[in-house]
Design a protein around this motif. Structure first.
Motif: not given
Length: 286
Positions: A225-251
């Motif tokens: 919910f949080q991710t989709k809500f944040a994306l809806s506020l910045c379509p196309g990532a124009r404001s660099k509002r959302l920053i994904p972080v990976i801190y450990k390997p994913m399966s």
């Protein structure tokens, strides 16, 4: 672009197109033709690669899925979509849907203008203070009688990743960066509606949102919910509002909804030394 061009500027984000237009695009493009271009040709022109297109083929409405994911890219505009349809010689679609598309763009621009207009104020009204009771006094340092507590970033995480959130607090708040993070378990007072408070914090109280990506994140309804809500506020990532972080390997597979955003990756030893500097700089932007 061939054909009659509307005087209205169509260089607006793809989100301007409503459900009706998207549905009709699907009716045209989902059908495979031996001669006319279909959704696969359009997806290729949008920049999707072979494997991505093959995955979309499993969708019930591939055109809808392609448009949804393409909308996250900065080049995804209504004008670009029409240009692609024209390039693929789908004049039938352009002739049929152009009036509806132009009307959608007109309404989209009207709504933007209304949002940009300053609200009508009277002396005793202070626009800085939340107006509804559930949005007042929601964080530890909130002053119900004054301005709301503001943050540099909202941290989207699941409970299993909380140890890394603690490290994030040490590196970003307790060092020279002096950033102010919104960590739900630490900063939000109990007793309020989770969804109301979360949307208030992401939209009005935090300049950006850091998403801590992990296998457990993919199973979390709250993070979704949080991710989709944040994306809806910045379509196309124009404001660099959302920053994904990976801190450990994913399966599991990295979330497709975020694959067009630049990731801050802590798992790569060769770039780990720059991780906190890059993240702090991104969160410090105006």
């Amino acid at each position: 672009m061939s054909g009659t061009t509307s005087e209205l500027d169509l260089e607006v984000p793809l989100i301007a197109l409503n459900v009706s237009v998207r549905k009709k695009l699907g009716l045209y493009l989902n059908i495979k033709h031996t001669v006319a271009a279909d959704w696969m040709d359009v997806a290729q022109a949008m920049g999707f690669d072979y494997l991505e297109i093959q995955n979309y083929e499993t969708c019930e409405n591939p055109t809808k899925a392609v448009l949804k994911d393409w909308a996250a890219r900065k080049e995804a505009t209504v004008a670009k979509l029409l240009s692609i349809l024209d390039e693929k010689d789908r004049k039938d679609i352009l002739e049929d849907l152009r009036p509806q598309i132009v009307e959608d763009v007109r309404k989209y621009k009207e709504n933007l203008e209304k949002k940009s207009e300053p609200p009508v104020q009277v002396p005793e009204v202070d626009s800085c203070v939340p107006k509804t009771p559930e949005r007042v006094g929601i964080t530890v340092e909130d002053d119900p009688e004054g301005a709301p507590e503001m943050f540099d970033a909202f941290i989207c995480y699941c409970q299993s990743d909380f140890q890394f959130v603690h490290e994030m607090i040490r590196e970003l708040e307790q060092t020279q960066y002096k950033l102010k993070l919104c960590v739900f378990d630490r900063d939000v007072l109990p007793g309020s509606c989770v969804w109301t408070i979360t949307s208030e914090l992401i939209e009005r109280r935090c300049k950006r949102m850091v998403v801590v990506i992990s296998d457990e994140y993919l199973e979390s309804d709250a993070c979704d919910f949080q991710t989709k809500f944040a994306l809806s506020l910045c379509p196309g990532a124009r404001s660099k509002r959302l920053i994904p972080v990976i801190y450990k390997p994913m399966s599991k597979q990295f979330p497709s909804i975020l694959r067009f955003l630049t990731v801050c990756d802590y798992t790569r030893p060769c770039t780990q030394a720059w991780f906190w500097v890059r993240l702090a700089k991104a969160l410090s932007l105006p």
